[in-house]
Design an enzyme around this catalytic site. Structure first.
Site, PDB file in Angstrom:
ATOM      1  N   ASP A  15       0.824  -1.204   0.000  1.00 10.41           N
ATOM      2  CA  ASP A  15       0.000   0.000   0.000  1.00 10.41           C
ATOM      3  C   ASP A  15       0.860   1.256   0.000  1.00 10.41           C
ATOM      4  O   ASP A  15       2.073   1.212   0.216  1.00 10.41           O
ATOM      5  CB  ASP A  15      -0.897   0.021   1.243  1.00 10.41           C
ATOM      6  CG  ASP A  15      -2.018  -1.008   1.179  1.00 10.41           C
ATOM      7  OD1 ASP A  15      -2.363  -1.451   0.065  1.00 10.41           O
ATOM      8  OD2 ASP A  15      -2.545  -1.358   2.244  1.00 10.41           O
TER       9      ASP A  15
ATOM     10  N   TYR B 225       7.020  -9.724   6.869  1.00  5.83           N
ATOM     11  CA  TYR B 225       7.011  -8.280   7.099  1.00  5.83           C
ATOM     12  C   TYR B 225       7.576  -7.968   8.476  1.00  5.83           C
ATOM     13  O   TYR B 225       7.563  -8.811   9.384  1.00  5.83           O
ATOM     14  CB  TYR B 225       5.583  -7.733   7.042  1.00  5.83           C
ATOM     15  CG  TYR B 225       5.003  -7.575   5.662  1.00  5.83           C
ATOM     16  CD1 TYR B 225       5.042  -6.354   5.001  1.00  5.83           C
ATOM     17  CD2 TYR B 225       4.380  -8.640   5.012  1.00  5.83           C
ATOM     18  CE1 TYR B 225       4.492  -6.189   3.730  1.00  5.83           C
ATOM     19  CE2 TYR B 225       3.828  -8.491   3.748  1.00  5.83           C
ATOM     20  CZ  TYR B 225       3.887  -7.260   3.113  1.00  5.83           C
ATOM     21  OH  TYR B 225       3.345  -7.111   1.866  1.00  5.83           O
TER      22      TYR B 225
END
Length: 285
Positions: A64, A125
């Site tokens: 994003d 992540y």
């Protein structure tokens, strides 16, 4: 679904990193906003002198706006003659053409069956946050979230253990039409460094939209004492979005690594990942 490379083409793997601060995410947008994919495709078209030809990238995980990447992976299918002409100098030429907030670290001919998205076994992540009462180190402000309540890392890790495994993560995802929210969360743990920055490591076979940032939002509520350690698992079991689960800001999030199987297993993983998943005992419509 077939993923054969077209005749006369070569599939090229790219290992990419970028600072997401000034990007509107990975994926190209019709609005013309600046994106990582757009910058790389424009640079590739320029350095290979391909004119109006568009070489479209496929990526392991579409990040994003504001999210960073250290270990992103993409692939692109190039005509054999283009790859033969440019492969020796392509990496250096891309470095000279790309803006300084995106880098390609490796370019290589991909093994048979490789697909940057569907061959991936997992994505890892890291989310970084500090509860330092003085705020964030100015040199880290673009990569670390400031949480202005003291955080109990042990309580957060206790809560994290209740989220591990294969579940429907609808309560932690922004749903998309026709897409499943079933995921296998393989690792979720937090550690405070000597500098006081808390790093959350989050690894799963795949992630649905906003999943990592929502999970971190729930764990922060546990860490600062607003909720008990059993609360995130209860939200997960409820299966619906809880207004108390905040999607934390994107700048603390970095895609660190993408894992792939051995070359001989790539095609099988590619096929498996395209199957729509259901949980054991689930009844289809």
């Amino acid at each position: 679904m077939s993923d054969e490379v077209a005749a006369g083409h070569v599939r090229v793997r790219m290992d990419v990193s970028y600072d997401g601060s000034e990007f509107s995410g990975w994926a190209k947008q019709a609005s013309g906003r600046r994106t990582v994919q757009g910058e790389i495709e424009d640079a590739l078209r320029t350095v290979t002198r391909s004119g109006g030809t568009n070489y479209e990238l496929t990526v392991a995980g579409r990040t994003d706006a504001g999210v960073h990447a250290r270990g992103q992976v993409a692939h692109v299918d190039l005509p054999e003659e283009v790859w033969a002409e440019h492969q020796e100098k392509l990496l250096k030429r891309m470095a000279g053409r790309l803006p300084k907030d995106v880098r390609i670290w490796a370019l290589s001919e991909a093994p048979s069956g490789f697909n940057a998205r569907f061959s991936a076994m997992w994505r890892r992540y890291a989310y970084r946050v500090t509860d330092n009462p003085g705020g964030v180190d100015p040199l880290l402000r673009g990569h670390v979230l400031w949480h202005d309540w003291p955080l109990d890392v042990d309580a957060m890790n206790e809560a994290a253990r209740g989220l591990l495994g294969e579940y429907d993560f609808a309560a932690y995802c922004k749903k998309r039409e026709g897409a499943t929210t079933i995921r296998t969360l393989q690792e979720l743990r937090l550690e405070r460094g000597s500098d006081g920055v808390i790093t959350a490591t989050v690894r799963a076979d795949a992630f649905c939209h906003n999943m990592v940032r929502s999970l971190i939002g729930a764990l922060l509520f546990v860490g600062d004492g607003h909720r008990g350690a059993d609360w995130p698992a209860k939200v997960l079991a409820a299966g619906v979005r809880d207004s108390a689960v905040h999607v934390v800001r994107p700048h603390g999030l970095t895609l660190e690594e993408v894992g792939y199987p051995a070359d001989e297993l790539l095609a099988a993983r590619n096929k498996e990942a395209r199957n729509r998943r259901t949980l054991p005992g689930a009844v289809c419509c």
